[in-house]
Write an enzyme that holds these catalytic residues in place. Structure first.
Site, PDB file in Angstrom:
ATOM      1  N   LYS A 256     -14.289  92.138  52.313  1.00  0.00           N
ATOM      2  CA  LYS A 256     -14.479  93.452  52.927  1.00  0.00           C
ATOM      3  C   LYS A 256     -14.362  93.280  54.434  1.00  0.00           C
ATOM      4  CE  LYS A 256     -17.646  95.843  54.708  1.00  0.00           C
ATOM      5  NZ  LYS A 256     -16.852  96.461  55.781  1.00  0.00           N
TER       6      LYS A 256
ATOM      7  N   CYS B 262     -18.553  86.532  69.992  1.00  0.00           N
ATOM      8  CA  CYS B 262     -19.901  86.103  69.600  1.00  0.00           C
ATOM      9  C   CYS B 262     -20.438  85.027  70.531  1.00  0.00           C
ATOM     10  CB  CYS B 262     -19.892  85.614  68.163  1.00  0.00           C
ATOM     11  SG  CYS B 262     -18.672  84.322  67.871  1.00  0.00           S
TER      12      CYS B 262
ATOM     13  N   GLU C 286     -22.825  83.769  59.635  1.00  0.00           N
ATOM     14  CA  GLU C 286     -22.424  83.451  61.012  1.00  0.00           C
ATOM     15  C   GLU C 286     -22.693  84.711  61.815  1.00  0.00           C
ATOM     16  OE1 GLU C 286     -19.880  82.127  58.683  1.00  0.00           O
ATOM     17  OE2 GLU C 286     -20.825  80.179  58.899  1.00  0.00           O
TER      18      GLU C 286
ATOM     19  N   GLU D 179     -28.001  90.983  72.580  1.00  0.00           N
ATOM     20  CA  GLU D 179     -26.544  90.849  72.577  1.00  0.00           C
ATOM     21  C   GLU D 179     -25.924  92.212  72.897  1.00  0.00           C
ATOM     22  OE1 GLU D 179     -24.499  90.199  68.779  1.00  0.00           O
ATOM     23  OE2 GLU D 179     -23.156  88.828  69.827  1.00  0.00           O
TER      24      GLU D 179
HETATM   25  P1  NAD Z   1     -21.832  94.184  61.959  1.00  0.00           P
HETATM   26  O1  NAD Z   1     -22.934  93.303  61.516  1.00  0.00           O
HETATM   27  O2  NAD Z   1     -22.130  95.567  62.356  1.00  0.00           O
HETATM   28  O3  NAD Z   1     -20.723  94.294  60.808  1.00  0.00           O
HETATM   29  C1  NAD Z   1     -20.136  93.137  60.250  1.00  0.00           C
HETATM   30  C2  NAD Z   1     -19.645  93.475  58.853  1.00  0.00           C
HETATM   31  O4  NAD Z   1     -20.778  93.784  58.042  1.00  0.00           O
HETATM   32  C3  NAD Z   1     -18.722  94.689  58.796  1.00  0.00           C
HETATM   33  O5  NAD Z   1     -17.704  94.458  57.854  1.00  0.00           O
HETATM   34  C4  NAD Z   1     -19.660  95.802  58.333  1.00  0.00           C
HETATM   35  O6  NAD Z   1     -19.014  96.840  57.650  1.00  0.00           O
HETATM   36  C5  NAD Z   1     -20.573  95.017  57.396  1.00  0.00           C
HETATM   37  N1  NAD Z   1     -21.879  95.660  57.159  1.00  0.00           N
HETATM   38  C6  NAD Z   1     -22.571  96.474  57.990  1.00  0.00           C
HETATM   39  N2  NAD Z   1     -23.717  96.887  57.386  1.00  0.00           N
HETATM   40  C7  NAD Z   1     -23.746  96.312  56.159  1.00  0.00           C
HETATM   41  C8  NAD Z   1     -24.651  96.360  55.058  1.00  0.00           C
HETATM   42  N3  NAD Z   1     -25.771  97.091  55.095  1.00  0.00           N
HETATM   43  N4  NAD Z   1     -24.351  95.635  53.957  1.00  0.00           N
HETATM   44  C9  NAD Z   1     -23.231  94.879  53.888  1.00  0.00           C
HETATM   45  N5  NAD Z   1     -22.313  94.831  54.877  1.00  0.00           N
HETATM   46  C10 NAD Z   1     -22.572  95.519  56.018  1.00  0.00           C
HETATM   47  O7  NAD Z   1     -21.077  93.389  63.128  1.00  0.00           O
HETATM   48  P2  NAD Z   1     -19.789  93.840  63.941  1.00  0.00           P
HETATM   49  O8  NAD Z   1     -20.182  94.904  64.910  1.00  0.00           O
HETATM   50  O9  NAD Z   1     -18.667  94.096  63.008  1.00  0.00           O
HETATM   51  O10 NAD Z   1     -19.441  92.489  64.716  1.00  0.00           O
HETATM   52  C11 NAD Z   1     -20.090  92.090  65.874  1.00  0.00           C
HETATM   53  C12 NAD Z   1     -21.121  91.029  65.561  1.00  0.00           C
HETATM   54  O11 NAD Z   1     -20.510  89.923  64.913  1.00  0.00           O
HETATM   55  C13 NAD Z   1     -21.748  90.469  66.809  1.00  0.00           C
HETATM   56  O12 NAD Z   1     -23.128  90.357  66.616  1.00  0.00           O
HETATM   57  C14 NAD Z   1     -21.110  89.093  66.945  1.00  0.00           C
HETATM   58  O13 NAD Z   1     -21.855  88.167  67.671  1.00  0.00           O
HETATM   59  C15 NAD Z   1     -20.936  88.701  65.523  1.00  0.00           C
HETATM   60  N6  NAD Z   1     -19.936  87.648  65.361  1.00  0.00           N
HETATM   61  C16 NAD Z   1     -20.380  86.403  65.037  1.00  0.00           C
HETATM   62  C17 NAD Z   1     -19.457  85.365  64.908  1.00  0.00           C
HETATM   63  C18 NAD Z   1     -19.910  83.965  64.534  1.00  0.00           C
HETATM   64  O14 NAD Z   1     -19.084  83.156  64.168  1.00  0.00           O
HETATM   65  N7  NAD Z   1     -21.186  83.655  64.620  1.00  0.00           N
HETATM   66  C19 NAD Z   1     -18.103  85.614  65.100  1.00  0.00           C
HETATM   67  C20 NAD Z   1     -17.699  86.914  65.403  1.00  0.00           C
HETATM   68  C21 NAD Z   1     -18.635  87.939  65.535  1.00  0.00           C
END
Ligand code: NAD
Length: 496
Positions: free
Chosen positions: A189, A300, A265, A399
């Site tokens: 997804k 991130c 992650e 963040e």
């Molecule tokens: P997010 O957590 O809002 O969403 C990530 C994914 O989770 C999306 O596909 C979203 O649709 C899904 N999601 C949201 N709510 C959910 C739920 N209740 N159940 C299941 N899935 C759900 O994050 P974002 O805004 O897409 O990305 C930014 C974040 O990602 C930042 O915090 C960043 O630091 C992190 N990030 C981490 C890494 C790493 O390797 N550690 C790499 C890239 C981004």
């Protein structure tokens, strides 16, 4: 590298897929619902994308489970699986410009970065994972001679993968490559903010010979498709990249359902430590600017907390402000642009809110400030730097995921380490020093999954990527990612 005009011309040639990809075919969402995929550069509609929910999750899970049980992929000779994945990598390479363009249109990141980093890195990850898989030997345990104990690695079954939008293709590939190489069936997804490249690569996977049902893509929202995947009883493992807030929810969903294994992650608030003994203040300043303004700060591992030894603070600040001039927000399709728009209005609003809170809390604005948003002209933020910040301020603790930097001073090594570790996150850290002993001492004591010395963000497929504390528990890339997608079995045979 193509010119701006050539990228614009290519834009009118590409066809964007918008349906889910289940069991080797594009399929509308069962509900018929779609969501709008918007180009953040000009706010135009790119596609109306299938909005998947529980019904689509059930369909994809059945297909993935049937494919896994049939053995068509899970029991395929590893060498053969490797050749199919290599062919898929060849196809991605043949379509590299198209893939670069799709992500730039979808989330606003610079086309130069797509061409030079995201696409080659993704292909390399796929090739590397494929190449590993026929070199994964089992073990024989050193038991007493009356027994033979085999320790073997097996695929897990159906793996759900949920990814963010900031590096759409790369974040997807870091997970699907090792998961598929290990013989699992995958349901991906992608983020609802950048689902388009995932749909294209699924089509190319089938073309390469990945059997139907082995790789499925469900675009949709977190609270619908994402939550349904996380609660599903037929999914044994869930691998996630995204925010720490959602990461925590996924652990709860796993506990509420079948105790699926959850690899996370998550977010970061990475520190950059610049010591007075750093070899080259200009290089350190350029590194610090890169570490916060790359990809509009939507990274991130962005070093959004910068600590400079007080004795060089004035000299360093002058160099930092000079280095920041390279980051002029512009059209990401122009190869000269280093900073595009934020992914959407919500993200721009988040950045605006944090800048306002920094000002209200008394930080001093040294560069940039509140975005000048004009409807229809793209979600552009400004490279923003604050001085006189401290750890009581919300924008220093949380963040932001945008181009906003907090600069603070320190006097001693001990103080620098304490400040760097004073965070709920522990993803990356960048240390600038010319003292070898200090580089090792500080790296050891940083509560962080990754440390870069005299650089920031470097790495290749051979090194693991991930964090500690609220930044998660899993690692992408390298051998350690493959371990994540296999199960260890021991078979004890009595020889008596
Ligand atoms: P997010 O957590 O809002 O969403 C990530 C994914 O989770 C999306 O596909 C979203 O649709 C899904 N999601 C949201 N709510 C959910 C739920 N209740 N159940 C299941 N899935 C759900 O994050 P974002 O805004 O897409 O990305 C930014 C974040 O990602 C930042 O915090 C960043 O630091 C992190 N990030 C981490 C890494 C790493 O390797 N550690 C790499 C890239 C981004």
């Amino acid at each position: 590298m193509k010119t701006y005009q050539e990228w614009q011309a290519l834009r009118s040639d590409i066809r964007l897929h918008s349906d889910a990809y289940i069991n080797g075919a594009f399929t509308a969402a069962q509900s018929g619902e779609t969501f709008d995929c918007i180009n953040p550069t000009d706010e135009s509609l790119l596609a109306k994308v299938a909005s998947c929910d529980e019904a689509d999750v059930n369909l994809a899970t059945e297909a993935a489970k049937a494919a896994f049980k049939s053995g068509v992929w899970s029991e395929m000779a590893p060498g053969k699986r490797k050749r199919i994945l290599q062919k898929w990598a060849d196809l991605l390479e043949a379509h590299q410009d198209e893939l670069a363009l799709i992500d730039t249109l979808d989330m606003g990141k610079s086309i130069s970065e797509m061409v030079n980093i995201d696409v080659p890195d993704s292909i390399d990850c796929l090739r590397w994972s494929a190449e590993c898989i026929d070199k994964l030997y089992g073990e024989i345990a050193p038991t007493n001679p009356d027994n033979l104990a085999l320790i073997s690695r097996e695929p897990l079954g159906v793996v759900a993968i949920i990814t963010p939008w900031n590096y759409p293709l790369m974040m997807v590939m870091w997970k699907i490559a090792p998961a598929l190489a290990a013989g699992n069936s995958v349901i991906l997804k992608p983020s609802e903010k950048s689902p388009l490249s995932a749909l294209r690569i699924a089509e190319l996977a089938t073309q390469a010979g990945v059997p139907d049902g082995v790789f499925n893509v469900l675009p949709g929202f977190g609270h619908t498709a994402g939550k349904a995947l996380a609660l599903h009883h037929n999914i044994g493992t869930l691998a996630f990249t995204g925010s720490s807030r959602v990461a925590g929810m996924l652990m709860e969903y796993a506990g509420q359902s079948n105790m699926k294994r959850v690899w996370l992650e998550a977010g970061g608030k990475s520190p950059c430590l610049v010591f007075a003994d750093c070899k080259d203040v200009q290089a350190a300043a350029q590194g610090a600017a890169t570490a916060i303004f790359t990809n509009q700060g939507e990274v991130c591992i962005a070093c959004s907390r910068l600590y400079v030894q007080n004795s060089i603070k004035d000299e360093f600040m002058a160099a930092l402000l000079e280095a920041a001039k390279a980051y002029v927000p512009g059209d990401p399709l122009d190869p000269a642009t280093k900073m595009g728009p934020m992914v959407d209005k919500a993200q721009l609003d988040t950045v605006t809110r944090f800048i306002e809170s920094a000002i209200a809390d008394g930080a001093t604005l040294a560069l940039g400030g509140v975005p000048d948003y004009q409807a229809g002209k793209g979600y552009y933020a400004k490279p923003t730097i604050f001085t006189d910040a401290n750890h009581e301020m919300e924008f220093v603790r949380e963040e932001i995921f945008g181009p906003v930097l907090a600069v603070m001073g320190f006097d001693t090594e001990e103080e620098a380490i304490a400040l760097a570790n004073d965070s709920k996150y522990g993803l990356g850290a960048s240390v600038w020093t010319n003292d070898l002993g200090r580089a090792h001492r500080v790296s050891r004591r940083l509560e962080s999954g990754m440390v870069w010395v005299n650089t920031w963000g470097d790495g290749d497929t051979t090194v693991p990527f991930g964090g500690v504390k609220a930044s998660g528990n899993g690692r992408d890339k390298s051998w350690h990612a493959l371990e994540k997608y296999t199960e260890i079995k021991n078979t004890w045979i009595s020889l008596k």
